[in-house]
Design a protein around this motif. Structure first.
Motif, mmCIF file in Angstrom:
data_model
loop_
_atom_site.group_PDB
_atom_site.id
_atom_site.type_symbol
_atom_site.label_atom_id
_atom_site.label_comp_id
_atom_site.label_asym_id
_atom_site.label_seq_id
_atom_site.Cartn_x
_atom_site.Cartn_y
_atom_site.Cartn_z
ATOM 1 N N ARG A 240 -11.671 35.748 -13.338
ATOM 2 C CA ARG A 240 -12.111 35.153 -12.552
ATOM 3 C C ARG A 240 -13.283 36.124 -11.653
ATOM 4 O O ARG A 240 -13.847 35.431 -11.317
ATOM 5 C CB ARG A 240 -11.695 33.791 -12.040
ATOM 6 C CG ARG A 240 -10.324 34.372 -10.726
ATOM 7 C CD ARG A 240 -9.741 33.133 -10.059
ATOM 8 N NE ARG A 240 -9.491 33.443 -9.448
ATOM 9 C CZ ARG A 240 -10.159 33.483 -7.678
ATOM 10 N NH1 ARG A 240 -11.041 32.628 -7.788
ATOM 11 N NH2 ARG A 240 -9.339 33.408 -6.925
ATOM 12 N N ARG B 253 -18.206 37.880 -12.275
ATOM 13 C CA ARG B 253 -18.862 36.123 -11.932
ATOM 14 C C ARG B 253 -20.109 36.568 -12.572
ATOM 15 O O ARG B 253 -21.116 35.802 -13.008
ATOM 16 C CB ARG B 253 -19.079 35.933 -10.657
ATOM 17 C CG ARG B 253 -18.204 35.770 -10.363
ATOM 18 C CD ARG B 253 -17.360 35.534 -8.970
ATOM 19 N NE ARG B 253 -17.160 36.557 -7.818
ATOM 20 C CZ ARG B 253 -17.692 36.950 -6.557
ATOM 21 N NH1 ARG B 253 -18.131 35.503 -5.623
ATOM 22 N NH2 ARG B 253 -17.831 37.697 -5.744
ATOM 23 N N ALA C 181 -18.062 27.676 -15.671
ATOM 24 C CA ALA C 181 -17.420 27.742 -15.464
ATOM 25 C C ALA C 181 -16.800 27.804 -14.242
ATOM 26 O O ALA C 181 -16.923 27.547 -13.266
ATOM 27 C CB ALA C 181 -16.072 27.647 -16.488
ATOM 28 N N ILE C 182 -17.788 29.530 -13.914
ATOM 29 C CA ILE C 182 -18.132 30.337 -13.175
ATOM 30 C C ILE C 182 -19.392 29.738 -12.669
ATOM 31 O O ILE C 182 -19.367 30.109 -10.557
ATOM 32 C CB ILE C 182 -18.317 32.195 -13.238
ATOM 33 C CG1 ILE C 182 -16.810 32.757 -14.054
ATOM 34 C CG2 ILE C 182 -18.763 32.563 -12.091
ATOM 35 C CD1 ILE C 182 -16.231 33.595 -14.543
ATOM 36 N N ARG D 46 -20.581 26.563 -12.076
ATOM 37 C CA ARG D 46 -19.933 25.813 -11.848
ATOM 38 C C ARG D 46 -18.714 25.151 -10.193
ATOM 39 O O ARG D 46 -19.285 24.738 -9.616
ATOM 40 C CB ARG D 46 -18.995 24.164 -12.554
ATOM 41 C CG ARG D 46 -20.281 24.015 -13.765
ATOM 42 C CD ARG D 46 -19.355 22.457 -14.615
ATOM 43 N NE ARG D 46 -18.410 23.124 -15.440
ATOM 44 C CZ ARG D 46 -18.210 23.837 -16.236
ATOM 45 N NH1 ARG D 46 -19.226 23.586 -17.136
ATOM 46 N NH2 ARG D 46 -17.184 24.188 -16.914
ATOM 47 N N MET D 47 -18.242 26.664 -10.198
ATOM 48 C CA MET D 47 -17.331 27.093 -9.015
ATOM 49 C C MET D 47 -18.215 27.251 -8.304
ATOM 50 O O MET D 47 -18.180 27.099 -6.940
ATOM 51 C CB MET D 47 -16.420 28.138 -9.667
ATOM 52 C CG MET D 47 -15.085 28.027 -8.923
ATOM 53 S SD MET D 47 -14.005 26.655 -8.285
ATOM 54 C CE MET D 47 -13.497 26.397 -9.963
ATOM 55 N N HIS D 48 -18.753 28.252 -8.804
ATOM 56 C CA HIS D 48 -20.334 28.626 -7.475
ATOM 57 C C HIS D 48 -20.612 27.645 -6.665
ATOM 58 O O HIS D 48 -21.582 28.050 -5.226
ATOM 59 C CB HIS D 48 -20.873 29.491 -7.995
ATOM 60 C CG HIS D 48 -21.938 30.819 -7.133
ATOM 61 N ND1 HIS D 48 -21.826 31.648 -6.327
ATOM 62 C CD2 HIS D 48 -23.448 30.608 -6.938
ATOM 63 C CE1 HIS D 48 -22.877 32.326 -5.302
ATOM 64 N NE2 HIS D 48 -23.706 31.262 -6.147
ATOM 65 N N VAL E 234 -12.671 28.974 -2.999
ATOM 66 C CA VAL E 234 -13.331 28.658 -3.499
ATOM 67 C C VAL E 234 -11.991 27.488 -2.369
ATOM 68 O O VAL E 234 -10.858 27.351 -2.814
ATOM 69 C CB VAL E 234 -13.174 28.079 -4.696
ATOM 70 C CG1 VAL E 234 -14.118 26.606 -5.106
ATOM 71 C CG2 VAL E 234 -14.066 29.335 -4.828
ATOM 72 N N ARG F 13 -12.414 22.287 -5.588
ATOM 73 C CA ARG F 13 -12.485 22.352 -6.908
ATOM 74 C C ARG F 13 -12.413 20.270 -6.203
ATOM 75 O O ARG F 13 -11.875 20.288 -5.728
ATOM 76 C CB ARG F 13 -10.454 22.917 -6.660
ATOM 77 C CG ARG F 13 -10.985 23.859 -6.628
ATOM 78 C CD ARG F 13 -9.241 24.978 -6.947
ATOM 79 N NE ARG F 13 -9.087 25.840 -7.020
ATOM 80 C CZ ARG F 13 -9.771 27.373 -7.631
ATOM 81 N NH1 ARG F 13 -10.509 26.477 -9.036
ATOM 82 N NH2 ARG F 13 -9.330 28.196 -7.209
#
Length: 607
Positions: free
Chosen positions: A242, A245, A260-261, A263-265, A496, A499
């Motif tokens: 994870r 990036r 996915a990364i 979106r998380m960023h 993060v 979530r």
């Protein structure tokens, strides 16, 4: 620096208390002038009442509404913890001229465009020249108009600050802003953002980043470290997918590693950090805003507190929200937000020292200085008024022990670091325990046993030599860096906070960041984010540069040691600051302070 023609007229006026007490202490004067503030609000169409802290705005809003119940639908409160919809509604009422007054913090002194404001009232010292000018500019917000600000002291010595601020505004002696440099956590986030926004060429992005002032000194090695950090997590985190990036494509361009990364960023993007907060929400659903998690953690069901202009009863915490209902009684605790720590700026401190220099020559330049003249005259009789080229030190003995009061006039944060430094150096001389208290004007060192210090001893204790090593050791900078690392880890993308469907608490974020900190400390001690945390703790939290400058200034000053028989007007606020923070069983700190103030006032009158 690009400057516009600065011909804006700004006037600063003070509310002068009808009676001046010669032994002032912080906060005792403010609400005593409530009626004069109400009279000024009534004399104008629309008024902004600025306070320096959110808790202070809650107190003043409650006091005004209690005194003028007929204004309930014509007065509002506005600060950063109140729900955004409520703030926008207040701003719209301002634009339409539908509100008589808004009690607010810095949330309304910048970036909000409205014109129908007739006057600005500042509660307490603005603590900086730029802040006073910015807030004054909210009225007379049209070309050719004069901006006016009315300042209300919360303690008598703030009148000296108002006088100093007026003079500094007149000559435009405004604070400098030191730009942040080499914030690699921000750079790491930016690299991932650009990668998620279509990709980049490494050499092109390096050249673009170097074109900014903040990263003009960025080396190829530093850039390589940042790229390695976001590509695979650096040498310590490369085993965890994870933290990989970004990736390099066949065409040589770098893009985000996965959707996915990306979106998380996006959920963690941004560089504004704050202490953990929880929502404040009515039992039946309406949201009022947010308050610090540390404040809510101390409440028990049934406790009341003031928030958003309402007195609320705490019910429970549910999913990061404090569930409340309207309280039956009208009094309660006021939340203490971490953002309320406003130290006096360097420019205002210089202007205050100049006013004190004039007072030492018995030159009282304006109505504010004339008002505080009884205080300063008594200070001269019992001790001395410090000149700009002097460091005044008062040595006094009471039942509590031996007090040493120092007056560098450098602001709270500098005096906080100086207090810790002096206590540390005294301990090395075998003098302990030492209790330190500080305010914007000076600091108190209290020891139960005698501290036989002369001028030469003070020269050594206040020496700028070995400053970095002593500060690092005396303030436990490693632990401060560990806690500060949470902000860096969040911005750099290691943590993060939010979530989908869940928000992590501050406790969880702190535990995670400390785990990263310990791993880096053991396996990657040269990690650049670790170095940044240590550097920022010194520069920002401890005002290291200002502390160093203060010690260098003191090295050139005359040390004036006085031994007054009683607490002087300058030392009394420091004594009161310490007493107010103590929990006394037999009498409250406020009662004890007022009792000694009456005794000292009687002694001064008897002379």
């Amino acid at each position: 620096i690009v400057r516009a023609a600065d011909d804006k007229r700004i006037t600063l006026e003070s509310v002068l208390p009808p009676k001046i007490e010669r032994f002032p202490w912080a906060g005792h004067l403010g609400l005593h002038l409530l009626q004069q503030v109400i009279d000024r609000i009534e004399s104008a169409g629309t008024t902004l009442v600025f306070t320096n802290t959110r808790s202070q705005s809650e107190l003043w809003f409650a006091a005004i509404t209690v005194a003028r119940g007929d204004w309930l639908d014509k007065i509002a409160i506005h600060h950063g913890s109140i729900d955004r919809k409520t703030r926008l509604k207040t701003e719209q009422m301002l634009r339409l001229g539908e509100v008589r007054a808004v009690v607010c913090t810095s949330s309304l002194d910048l970036g909000v465009d409205f014109w129908p404001v007739d006057q600005v009232i500042q509660i307490g010292s603005p603590k900086s020249i730029a802040r006073a000018m910015q807030r004054a500019g909210r009225c007379g917000h049209r070309p050719g108009e004069t901006s006016r600000i009315l300042c209300v002291p919360t303690q008598a010595f703030e009148l000296v600050e108002f006088s100093a601020a007026r003079h500094a505004i007149g000559v435009r002696h405004i604070e400098t802003r030191q730009p942040i440099e080499m914030a690699l956590d921000v750079l790491a986030q930016h690299v991932v953002t650009v990668a998620a926004g279509g990709g980049f060429d490494s050499a092109e992005l390096l050249a673009e980043v170097r074109s900014t002032h903040a990263f003009a000194a960025l080396t190829v090695e530093n850039w390589g470290w940042v790229m390695d950090f976001v590509e695979r997590g650096g040498s310590t985190l490369m085993a965890y997918p994870r933290f990989a990036r970004i990736r390099r494509g066949e065409d040589g361009r770098w893009t985000v590693a996965s959707d996915a990364i990306a979106r998380m960023h996006r959920m963690g993007i941004g560089t504004i950090t704050s202490d953990g907060s929880v929502g404040v929400q009515y039992l039946r659903g309406k949201r009022l805003g947010t308050v610090e998690e540390s404040f809510i953690a101390k409440l028990r069901p049934g406790d009341t507190f003031a928030f958003a202009g309402k007195v609320l009863e705490f019910v429970r915490v549910y999913q990061m929200s404090a569930i409340v209902r309207p309280a039956r009684r009208r009094s309660g605790l006021v939340p203490r937000w971490m953002g309320g720590k406003l130290p006096m700026s360097a420019s205002l401190a210089d202007a205050v020292r100049q006013r004190m220099e004039e007072a030492a020559d018995e030159n009282y330049a304006d109505c504010e200085m004339q008002t505080v003249r009884p205080i300063l005259d008594l200070q001269r009789r019992w001790s001395a008024i410090p000149r700009a080229a002097q460091l005044l030190i008062e040595q006094t003995r009471t039942r509590e022990g031996h007090h040493h009061f120092l007056y560098p006039f450098q602001g709270k944060l500098v005096h906080e670091g100086l207090s810790a430094l002096l206590a540390f150096r005294l301990a090395h001389r075998g003098i302990s325990p030492v209790t330190a208290t500080f305010n914007d004007y000076g600091l108190e060192l209290l020891c139960p046993s005698e501290m036989p210090l002369n001028q030469e001893d003070y020269r050594q204790l206040l020496s700028p030599a070995e400053l970095v090593a002593d500060i690092v050791e005396c303030v436990n900078s490693s632990e401060l860096a560990r806690r500060h690392f949470r902000e860096i880890a969040r911005i750099a993308g290691l943590l993060v906070q939010t979530r989908p469907g869940a928000q992590r608490s501050v406790r969880q974020l702190q535990a995670s960041s400390e785990l990263f900190f310990d791993v880096f400390k053991e396996f990657d001690p040269e990690n650049l984010l670790m170095q940044q945390a240590r550097r920022e703790v010194l520069d920002r939290q401890l005002e290291f540069t200002r502390l160093q400058n203060a010690l260098e200034r003191i090295a050139q000053q005359e040390i004036l040691i006085m031994t007054p028989k009683k607490l002087s007007p300058l030392s009394f606020p420091l004594w009161a600051e310490r007493i107010a923070s103590q929990q006394l069983r037999m009498e409250s700190g406020k009662d004890r302070i007022e009792r000694l103030a009456r005794q000292l006032e009687a002694a001064a009158a008897q002379e």
